[in-house]
Every structure is written in structure tokens, then in C-alpha cells.
Design an enzyme around this catalytic site. Structure first.
Site, PDB file in Angstrom:
ATOM      1  CB  CYS A   1      -1.019  -0.034   1.285  1.00  0.00           C
ATOM      2  SG  CYS A   1      -1.617  -1.710   1.346  1.00  0.00           S
TER       3      CYS A   1
ATOM      4  NE  ARG B   1       4.402   2.247  -1.365  1.00  0.00           N
ATOM      5  CZ  ARG B   1       5.468   1.747  -1.346  1.00  0.00           C
ATOM      6  NH1 ARG B   1       6.426   2.316  -2.152  1.00  0.00           N
ATOM      7  NH2 ARG B   1       5.880   0.891  -0.454  1.00  0.00           N
TER       8      ARG B   1
ATOM      9  CD1 TRP C   1      -2.009  -4.921  -4.924  1.00  0.00           C
ATOM     10  CD2 TRP C   1      -1.403  -6.130  -3.180  1.00  0.00           C
ATOM     11  NE1 TRP C   1      -1.690  -6.168  -5.517  1.00  0.00           N
ATOM     12  CE2 TRP C   1      -1.289  -6.987  -4.456  1.00  0.00           C
ATOM     13  CE3 TRP C   1      -0.867  -6.724  -1.938  1.00  0.00           C
ATOM     14  CZ2 TRP C   1      -1.153  -8.159  -4.384  1.00  0.00           C
ATOM     15  CZ3 TRP C   1      -0.659  -8.312  -2.120  1.00  0.00           C
ATOM     16  CH2 TRP C   1      -0.677  -8.696  -3.084  1.00  0.00           C
TER      17      TRP C   1
ATOM     18  CG  ASN D   1       2.771  -0.981   3.322  1.00  0.00           C
ATOM     19  OD1 ASN D   1       2.304  -2.037   2.589  1.00  0.00           O
ATOM     20  ND2 ASN D   1       3.822  -0.441   2.794  1.00  0.00           N
ATOM     21  N   GLY D   2       1.584  -3.339   4.933  1.00  0.00           N
ATOM     22  CA  GLY D   2       2.098  -4.699   5.684  1.00  0.00           C
ATOM     23  C   GLY D   2       1.177  -5.663   6.239  1.00  0.00           C
TER      24      GLY D   2
ATOM     25  CD  GLU E   1      11.927  -7.255 -18.594  1.00  0.00           C
ATOM     26  OE1 GLU E   1      11.843  -7.921 -17.457  1.00  0.00           O
ATOM     27  OE2 GLU E   1      11.722  -5.975 -18.296  1.00  0.00           O
TER      28      GLU E   1
ATOM     29  CE  LYS F   1       8.100  -5.455 -17.698  1.00  0.00           C
ATOM     30  NZ  LYS F   1       9.317  -5.755 -17.184  1.00  0.00           N
TER      31      LYS F   1
ATOM     32  CD  GLU G   1       4.680  -6.604 -15.311  1.00  0.00           C
ATOM     33  OE1 GLU G   1       4.456  -6.656 -14.159  1.00  0.00           O
ATOM     34  OE2 GLU G   1       5.952  -6.482 -15.641  1.00  0.00           O
TER      35      GLU G   1
ATOM     36  CG  HIS H   1      16.921 -30.160 -24.292  1.00  0.00           C
ATOM     37  ND1 HIS H   1      17.616 -31.399 -24.595  1.00  0.00           N
ATOM     38  CD2 HIS H   1      17.996 -29.050 -25.004  1.00  0.00           C
ATOM     39  CE1 HIS H   1      18.830 -31.238 -24.970  1.00  0.00           C
ATOM     40  NE2 HIS H   1      18.893 -29.910 -25.253  1.00  0.00           N
TER      41      HIS H   1
ATOM     42  CE  LYS I   1       7.942   0.420 -10.490  1.00  0.00           C
ATOM     43  NZ  LYS I   1       8.293  -0.224 -11.576  1.00  0.00           N
TER      44      LYS I   1
HETATM   45  O1  M6R Z   1      11.261  -3.017  -6.673  1.00  0.00           O
HETATM   46  P1  M6R Z   1      11.828  -4.619  -7.193  1.00  0.00           P
HETATM   47  O2  M6R Z   1      12.873  -4.246  -8.304  1.00  0.00           O
HETATM   48  O3  M6R Z   1      12.586  -5.147  -6.125  1.00  0.00           O
HETATM   49  O4  M6R Z   1      10.680  -5.350  -7.719  1.00  0.00           O
HETATM   50  C1  M6R Z   1      10.942  -6.751  -8.410  1.00  0.00           C
HETATM   51  C2  M6R Z   1       9.538  -7.036  -9.115  1.00  0.00           C
HETATM   52  O5  M6R Z   1       8.405  -7.246  -8.372  1.00  0.00           O
HETATM   53  C3  M6R Z   1       9.435  -6.279 -10.317  1.00  0.00           C
HETATM   54  O6  M6R Z   1      10.460  -6.261 -11.326  1.00  0.00           O
HETATM   55  C4  M6R Z   1       8.209  -6.844 -10.907  1.00  0.00           C
HETATM   56  O7  M6R Z   1       8.642  -8.088 -11.457  1.00  0.00           O
HETATM   57  C5  M6R Z   1       7.901  -5.865 -12.407  1.00  0.00           C
HETATM   58  N1  M6R Z   1       6.549  -5.731 -11.937  1.00  0.00           N
HETATM   59  C6  M6R Z   1       8.167  -6.308 -13.547  1.00  0.00           C
HETATM   60  O8  M6R Z   1       7.883  -5.640 -14.576  1.00  0.00           O
END
Ligand code: M6R
Length: 616
Positions: A2, A27, A76, A102-103, A485, A489, A492, A508, A611
Site C-alpha cells: 500500500c 503501490r 493493495w 501497510n504490511g 523479460e 512484460k 503482466e 528439449h 509496484k
Molecule cells: O522493486 P523491485 O525491483 O525489487 O521489484 C521486483 C519485482 O517485483 C518487479 O521487477 C516486477 O517483476 C515488475 N512488475 C516487473 O515488471
């Protein structure tokens, strides 16, 4: 996850809180709420499920009686779904106290039982309401919010940042933190609290870090910090090195579009000031001492998501340049299997936010077991750098879109600087070799700027593929993590099935997935690479195309050998193998964004995500 903001001063608090929440919404965006103490000393709250805009519209239509003290929250969801009732703030002391969190409070069930037995009723399914009721009861006994909060935090287990206000103490906001982020913004006649500096950077650039298990009381003219035992502490202050405009969308269609366009700058700024006489000069690393750096016999990179893929790219470079074995581990897998660590292990954490709980816990675990810890982080004042022996900051600027883009290239750049620095100190690279590599790294931002031009072509492709249900990505060597990567993308952002594979692994198993029309992005290594990876990857392309795959190749300019084998070729400038990932990832970042846009999805705030993942 959050976002949290607190304000006390002379401005209207609702505007300050909504402005802070807007910049923290990345967040979490399941619900949002504010609580303010008005000029007559009454506590008013407003909260709604859904994105911040719903709360903002409601407050515009029916304003809350405003004052100069307040707290705000964007959620969140963890305990309890995203409903109005579960939105924060939660109330205690018969509605005179408001609290946000938050937590996760791990012992909330036990505390809830206790509160129910003593006659309290609950209005939400959250763990947070337990804290609100407890602090409310403690306030009744003590008449002071700081004392009340101190009593309660010592009873809570888990991870939390808590902020509270009480109608009987206008002009006071109290915050506490354990394993969740909280920073103080220091103003003139006003002070702020925020999950990160974005909450208040519009008003002040002076900030103060709050340490683990510390509690802060802000008033318009004072900031007092104590530990959970009540002893005063004097945390360090720092200057925020970016402006509020850096966290604004400007004229861009999305934060993600803006942040992709900033990838060249992210690399350039991460290198800036770190090269002397053509060699890497990272005082943050050399301060560990030449003996320590020479004694490192293993590097272990820990991270999650995109940051872990940056670490995988870094592994290839650090091993090559410093001749040290490097392993990469997902932070959440690392600490639950008793990993073998020694004082000669350098544990490198990578995190954009510096708050990812899994990564933070892994760093603490490694440190407790005697390993040296270095963090690569993009956020000043974050927890992970504070818990590490050394930090190399990436200077990508604030990244707001949930999908990480510019942070990825900045993280790779930082691992390269680290690999070069270790290679130099340990004598694994001659000065000439190191200078050559540094010069190539310094040339990347300009090349990256030219790759941004592929955006329009990718947009066309994405529109053509809006109904695609599955996309595969193939890469080899440093191209393999880039393939992962690209797939992440798409998952998500566009919510479609996507997988990245090492091209050599195809036969394989994964080749069985290929059927007519399957879209496959292939990262094609340079034909100039002496290891003949180019011809191997071209063979892979032939194998999948023979089975009906539609191939989109990302290949360097002038690679004509790939042309007969690909349906589409996206060009990147010439670079030697280690620098290709920094260029080749840009089309994939665009593709994730454009496919999501073509499907009408929210590019900056994909469903179910936040995030910064500050819970395990
Ligand atoms: O803040 P961080 O770099 O530790 O976050 C790590 C992952 O949560 C973050 O890279 C996540 O996979 C992204 N949403 C990818 O786009």
C-alpha cells in the site's frame, strides 16, 4: 504494497493527501481513503473501493471539512477483499482515532479474539482494524498518541508501517515502521510522512530515513523519532535528487511510455560520474577495501521479477570480466533452503524499489550469516540499501508504471559497472580491456536513443496481434534473460500466456508448443560474435518456422543472413554481445505496452499487481 501519506502544517490537508496518493498509487490501487482533523477538531474520513479517481471525484462532489492534519492510504488488498469497508483508514476510540497500515500483522487473529472478548465489534475483515482498535484503547488510557502507538507496536508481529491521527490531538501525526517503508519529509512549518519520497517531493526535497522498529511523531514545527523502547534516535537526513515533475506523466499517454523513452537517460545517468580516466570508479564498492574485493570467491545475486532478469544478464558479464563464479537466485527461494554462504561470498541484491520484502529478507538472512552484502537500488532512503554493507544506486529516476522498464536497463548497467570494477581491482582485466568495455558501455545511451524509433513499427505489430493468445520468446547467452523479460512484460500487461526460453533448450521440450501461427520473438545474436551463436539461433528459427511459427527477429543492423528466415525483423544498432541486451529489450518493452493498449488494458496499473511487493 500500500501507499501511505501523512501531513501536518498549514496547507489544506485533503489536497496534500490526494496529491501524495496520486504519486503513490502505483503501490496499490484496490481502494483509497483519507482521514483529516478539521478546524473544529473533528475527525472526518472518506474511503472507497477502486482506484483513487473514485475517491477524488467523490471528495470534489461532496468535500470533507478540511483542516491541516491528515493521513491518506492507497491499498493493495491482503486481508479482506477490495471493498469500501476494508479500505483504510480504520477507526478506533469510538471514531476519534484513524489509522492506516501497510504490511501484514501476523498475530492479528489472536489480537482480534482478545478485542472481541472485551466487547469490540469489527467493521472490516482487515488485520489493520485490530491495530486501530488497540491504539484507540491505548489512547484512552494514556491520552497521548505517541505513547499509545508505542504500547501497541510492541504487541504486533509481522511487517507494518502504521500512521495514526486522533481528534483530541490535532496537529500531530504518529508513524511507526517495522519491515515496511516510511520516510519523513522535512518542511518549513509543516512535515510529511510517506511510503516513499514521491509522497511529498512536490513540497520538500529534504527527507529523513526512519530505521527499523522506530516511531516518529510529526508536528508542524517538530519531528521526534524514538525506537520501540522509547529511546530518542537521530536518523540521517538526505536530499531528494529528483523533482516532482519526474514523477508526473507529462504529455505521455502512460507512465510506461514515458519511462521507456527514458531508458537511454537511465543508462547514461547510472554511468555518470563513475568513470575516471576511462576506468570504472565506484567508491561505493572500493570502500569495501582491496583485500575484501580480492578475497571474494563467489557472487550471489538475489532479486525478484525483472530485477532478477537484470541479475541474470549481470551474471554473464561479472563472470566474464572479473572471473568470479556468479549465481542468481530468486530472493524468495533463497533463504528457505539454508544456502551455503561464507564471508567471501558477495551477496548482491537488485531492487528498483529497495522495499521488496522477499529481497529484503534475503539480504538480512545473508548478512546474519556473515556474507558481505551490496545492493543495487533505484530508490533513495529505501530499506534494502540501509540493510546492506554497500549500495550502488541506479539513477533511473522514479519509476511509476508497475511494469519495470527503465529500471531494468539501469540495473544491468550497474551490474556491468560492478563487474568492471571487480575485474579491474582483481586484475582480471587489463586497463586497456577495461577501457574498451567502458567506452562501449558509454556508447549505449546514444544507440538506445535510436532504438526508441522502433516504437511505431511495434505498435503496428501489436495491433495486428491484439487477439494473440500466446507468444514465445527465445534468446541465448545474455539474450536468454531478455527473452524472460519480454515474456514477463506480456503476462503482466497483456494478460496472455507468454514464455521465455533459452534457444538451446528448444529441442528439449518447448518445441512441442509450436503449431501453425504461433508467434515467436527471437533475439538473434550478432553474426560478428566469434562463438557462432548466430548460426545456432538461425537454425533454431528454421526449426520452428518449419513447424509453422511466425517469427519476429530482433537482429542487429546489417544482419542479412536472418532475413530469409524471419517474418519480421526489428533492427537494433551494432554492439558487442554484452551490450546487446540493453538495446534488444526496448522493442520487447514496447511490445508489452502496445499489446496491452491494443487490448484496451490499463498499461500503468495492470490487474492484481502493485509496484512494490512489500509483503511475502
Ligand atoms: O522493486 P523491485 O525491483 O525489487 O521489484 C521486483 C519485482 O517485483 C518487479 O521487477 C516486477 O517483476 C515488475 N512488475 C516487473 O515488471
Amino acid at each position: 504494497m500500500c501507499g501511505i501519506v501523512g501531513y501536518v502544517g498549514t496547507r489544506g490537508s485533503v489536497d496534500v493527501l490526494l496529491g501524495g496518493l496520486k504519486r503513490l498509487e502505483y503501490r496499490g490501487y484496490d481502494s483509497a481513503g483519507v482521514a483529516v482533523i478539521d478546524a473544529d477538531g473533528h475527525l472526518g474520513t472518506r474511503k472507497h473501493a477502486g482506484k483513487l479517481g473514485i475517491l477524488t471525484d467523490d471528495l470534489a462532489a461532496a468535500p470533507l471539512a478540511d483542516g491541516h492534519t491528515g493521513i491518506g492510504h492507497t491499498r493493495w488488498a491482503t486481508h479482506g477483499g477490495p471493498t469500501d469497508e476494508n479500505a483504510h483508514p480504520h477507526l478506533g476510540d469510538d471514531g476519534k482515532l484513524a489509522l492506516i497500515h501497510n504490511g501484514i500483522i501476523e498475530n492479528f487473529a489472536e489480537l482480534k479474539g482478545e478485542l472481541l472478548a472485551s466487547g469490540h465489534t469489527f467493521h472490516s475483515e482487515t488485520d489493520t482494524e485490530v491495530a486501530a482498535l488497540l491504539v484507540g484503547d491505548a489512547f484512552r488510557a494514556t491520552g497521548d498518541l505517541t505513547a499509545a502507538m508505542l504500547q501497541v507496536v510492541n504487541r504486533l508481529e509481522g511487517a507494518f508501517t502504521l500512521l495514526a491521527v486522533h481528534a483530541d490531538q490535532p496537529g500531530v501525526v504518529v508513524g511507526a515502521r517495522r519491515n515496511s517503508p516510511l520516510v519523513i519529509g522535512l518542511g518549513e512549518g509543516e512535515n510529511f510522512l510517506g511510503s516513499d519520497v514521491a509522497a511529498f517531493v512536490e513540497y520538500t526535497h529534504r527527507a529523513m530515513e526512519i530505521g527499523q522498529d522506530q516511531l516518529v511523531t510529526i508536528r508542524p514545527d517538530s519531528v521526534e523519532v524514538v525506537d520501540f523502547g522509547g529511546a530518542p534516535v537521530a536518523p540521517p537526513t538526505f536530499e531528494v535528487d529528483w523533482d516532482a515533475s519526474a514523477a508526473e506523466k507529462g504529455g505521455w499517454s502512460s507512465f510506461m511510455a514515458k519511462e521507456i523513452s527514458e531508458e537511454p537517460e537511465a543508462v547514461a545517468k547510472t554511468i555518470l560520474g563513475r568513470v575516471t580516466d576511462g576506468l570504472v570508479d565506484l567508491p561505493e564498492v572500493t570502500a569495501l577495501g582491496p583485500e575484501v574485493l580480492r578475497s571474494i570467491d563467489r557472487v550471489l545475486i538475489i532479486a525478484c521479477g525483472t530485477a532478477a532478469y537484470a541479475g541474470m544478464v549481470g551474471k554473464y558479464a561479472i563472470e566474464q570480466w572479473a572471473r568470479i563464479p556468479v549465481d542468481v537466485e530468486l530472493a524468495h527461494e533463497f533463504r528457505y533452503r539454508e544456502p551455503v554462504l561464507s564471508p567471501n561470498t558477495l551477496v548482491v541484491s537488485i531492487s528498483q524499489s529497495g522495499e521488496t520484502m522477499d529481497t529484503l529478507m534475503a539480504v538480512k538472512y545473508a548478512r546474519e550469516r556473515g556474507a558481505r552484502t551490496l545492493s543495487i537500488c533505484n530508490t533513495q532512503g529505501a530499506t534494502i540499501p540501509r540493510e546492506s554493507d554497500a549500495v550502488v544506486y541506479t539513477h533511473a529516476g522514479p519509476e511509476v508504471a508497475v511494469a519495470s522498464t527503465k529500471a531494468f536497463v539501469a540495473q544491468i548497467t550497474a551490474t556491468y559497472l560492478l563487474g568492471l570494477q571487480l575485474g579491474q581491482v582483481r586484475g582480471a582485466l587489463t586497463d586497456d580491456e577495461a577501457r574498451g568495455l567502458v567506452a562501449e558501455l558509454q556508447a549505449v545511451p546514444e544507440k538506445l536513443a535510436t532504438v526508441l524509433g522502433v516504437g511505431d513499427r511495434i505498435k503496428e505489430l501489436a495491433h495486428w496481434m491484439a487477439d494473440t493468445r500466446s507468444v514465445l520468446f527465445l534468446g541465448r547467452h545474455v539474450g536468454y534473460p531478455v527473452a524472460l523479460e519480454g515474456a514477463l512484460k506480456l503476462k503482466e500487461l497483456a494478460y496472455i500466456h507468454a514464455e521465455g526460453f533459452a534457444a538451446g533448450e528448444l529441442k528439449h521440450g518447448p518445441i512441442a508448443l509450436i503449431e501453425p501461427g504461433q508467434v515467436v520473438f527471437v533475439l538473434v545474436p550478432s553474426p560478428r560474435d566469434p562463438r557462432s551463436l548466430h548460426s545456432k539461433v538461425v537454425s533454431n528459427i528454421q526449426e520452428i518456422r518449419a513447424r509453422g511459427a511466425r517469427v519476429i527477429a530482433i537482429a542487429e543492423e546489417g544482419d542479412v543472413a536472418v532475413l530469409p528466415h524471419a517474418d519480421e525483423v526489428i533492427r537494433i544498432p551494432l554492439a558487442s554481445p554484452f551490450f546487446e541486451p540493453l538495446l534488444a529489450v526496448v522493442p520487447l518493452h514496447y511490445f508489452g505496452m502496445e499489446l496491452a493498449s491494443a487490448k484496451g488494458l490499463d498499461v500503468d496499473q495492470p490487474r492484481n499487481l502493485a509496484k512494490s511487493v512489500t509483503v511475502e
